[in-house]
Design a protein around this motif. Structure first.
Motif, PDB file in Angstrom:
ATOM      1  N   GLY A 158       0.843  -1.204   0.000  1.00 28.16           N
ATOM      2  CA  GLY A 158       0.000   0.000   0.000  1.00 28.16           C
ATOM      3  C   GLY A 158       0.871   1.243   0.000  1.00 28.16           C
ATOM      4  O   GLY A 158       1.917   1.276   0.644  1.00 28.16           O
ATOM      5  N   ARG A 159       0.457   2.248  -0.780  1.00 25.21           N
ATOM      6  CA  ARG A 159       1.240   3.487  -0.888  1.00 25.21           C
ATOM      7  C   ARG A 159       0.376   4.710  -0.648  1.00 25.21           C
ATOM      8  O   ARG A 159       0.568   5.765  -1.253  1.00 25.21           O
ATOM      9  CB  ARG A 159       1.919   3.560  -2.254  1.00 25.21           C
ATOM     10  N   SER A 160      -0.651   4.575   0.209  1.00 26.89           N
ATOM     11  CA  SER A 160      -1.525   5.725   0.470  1.00 26.89           C
ATOM     12  C   SER A 160      -0.781   6.782   1.270  1.00 26.89           C
ATOM     13  O   SER A 160       0.217   6.490   1.947  1.00 26.89           O
ATOM     14  CB  SER A 160      -2.777   5.286   1.235  1.00 26.89           C
ATOM     15  N   ILE A 180       8.171  -0.982  -1.211  1.00 27.57           N
ATOM     16  CA  ILE A 180       6.754  -0.578  -1.181  1.00 27.57           C
ATOM     17  C   ILE A 180       6.024  -1.223  -2.360  1.00 27.57           C
ATOM     18  O   ILE A 180       6.412  -1.036  -3.515  1.00 27.57           O
ATOM     19  CB  ILE A 180       6.599   0.957  -1.265  1.00 27.57           C
ATOM     20  N   CYS A 181       4.985  -1.991  -2.059  1.00 29.09           N
ATOM     21  CA  CYS A 181       4.186  -2.641  -3.107  1.00 29.09           C
ATOM     22  C   CYS A 181       2.847  -1.932  -3.242  1.00 29.09           C
ATOM     23  O   CYS A 181       2.375  -1.304  -2.299  1.00 29.09           O
ATOM     24  CB  CYS A 181       3.930  -4.103  -2.752  1.00 29.09           C
ATOM     25  N   VAL A 199       4.217  -5.203   6.450  1.00 31.80           N
ATOM     26  CA  VAL A 199       3.211  -4.240   6.910  1.00 31.80           C
ATOM     27  C   VAL A 199       2.172  -4.104   5.802  1.00 31.80           C
ATOM     28  O   VAL A 199       2.519  -3.812   4.654  1.00 31.80           O
ATOM     29  CB  VAL A 199       3.848  -2.861   7.201  1.00 31.80           C
ATOM     30  N   VAL A 200       0.913  -4.340   6.116  1.00 35.18           N
ATOM     31  CA  VAL A 200      -0.108  -4.366   5.081  1.00 35.18           C
ATOM     32  C   VAL A 200      -1.152  -3.276   5.318  1.00 35.18           C
ATOM     33  O   VAL A 200      -1.766  -3.216   6.384  1.00 35.18           O
ATOM     34  CB  VAL A 200      -0.790  -5.748   5.003  1.00 35.18           C
TER      35      VAL A 200
END
Ligand code: ADP
Length: 285
Positions: A158-160, A180-181, A199-200
């Protein structure tokens, strides 16, 4: 090997005790937390109410204010008010542009949920900053349970702006090797399997299954999703727990720690205001 359960309720209770003591030290009328929200959003109203309750439990005053679109003068007034230590804009706002305008007007010194571009920029540069609460709660959990991240391969899914990016920056500042995925990642499972700490924060119920986690990995789940009438994370807990070395449950993992991070940053701001006032009084006397 049995999996270690990373219990966020325990961490939140510890933080609550610590913050209660710090608020007591601020005297009779510590500066308060202001929560600005869109009156039409039920989710924002619920979030504001839960933050108010959490503030009350540590003895911190708070107020929840309904703002209309374009009410940036409200934020200007809160910025100038020395009895306000922190300002949070409760998400979601019906009008995303109005939300952005409000947030951009918050004084970075009172931006206790790390929402302003100034604080995001400071964080990205590795400078001291107020940080979005969910991202900070990941670090609070890692520290509370003594999980090593320096030199480790940490994968963030997640890249929010509110979770993935800030958490990656915080981990980088702690010497982790960060990957970062996101939605365009070609082979997500290949990346996540290599993580020593995973970390999700994808907002997808049970995105991470057993085949995506390496044996003994630390798994931190920031997801809070409604599925089949209950709350589930982004990690398939039952499938992953037998493989992981440590894992956060949902609910009861990151969730309870998040409001504590807003409060901790509010108390930090209140302490700064308090000591500045004391220094001023000293110089006058
Ligand atoms: P959150 O508030 O949990 O961060 P957002 O919806 O703002 O949720 O962001 C979701 C993030 O998760 C995005 O960066 C997106 O690229 C990532 N994401 C969503 N679905 C997947 C998926 N199937 N695989 C990998 N990344 C995903």
């Amino acid at each position: 090997m049995t999996v270690r359960l990373l219990d966020g309720r325990e961490v939140a209770a510890h933080l609550r005790r610590d913050l209660t003591t710090r608020v007591e030290r601020l005297g009779d009328a510590p500066p308060r937390l202001a929560i600005v929200r869109d009156g039409s959003s039920e989710a924002a109203t619920m979030y504001a109410a839960s933050l108010e309750r959490a503030a009350g439990r540590i003895g911190l005053r708070s107020e929840s204010i309904v703002a209309d679109a374009g009410h940036t003068e409200l934020v200007a007034r809160l910025n100038a008010d020395p009895s306000v230590a922190g300002i949070v804009v409760a998400w979601p706002f019906a009008d995303a542009d109005a939300d952005r305008a409000l947030v951009e007007h918050i004084d970075p010194a009172k931006d206790v949920d790390g929402a302003t571009p100034t604080n995001a920029g400071r964080l990205a540069r590795g400078e001291p900053a107020f940080v979005p609460a969910t991202a900070l709660s990941v670090i609070a959990m890692i520290e509370a349970f003594g999980i090593e991240v320096a030199g480790q391969r940490v994968v963030v899914v997640g890249r929010s702006a509110v979770v993935g990016r800030p958490v990656a920056n915080l981990l980088l500042a702690r010497d982790a090797t960060v990957v970062i995925c996101h939605r365009a990642t070609r082979d997500l499972a290949a990346e996540t399997r290599r993580a020593e700490v995973l970390v999700v924060a994808a907002g997808v119920p049970r995105l991470i299954g057993a085949e995506m986690v390496g044996r003994g990995a630390v798994v931190i789940d920031c997801g809070i999703n409604a599925a089949e009438g209950r709350v589930v994370g982004d990690v398939d807990f039952d499938a992953v727990a037998p493989i992981a070395g440590a894992i956060t449950p949902v609910p009861g993992g990151i969730g309870p720690v998040t409001p504590m991070m807003v409060l901790r940053q509010t108390v930090e701001s209140a302490e700064r205001i308090h000591s500045a006032a004391a220094a001023n009084a000293g110089s006058v006397a």
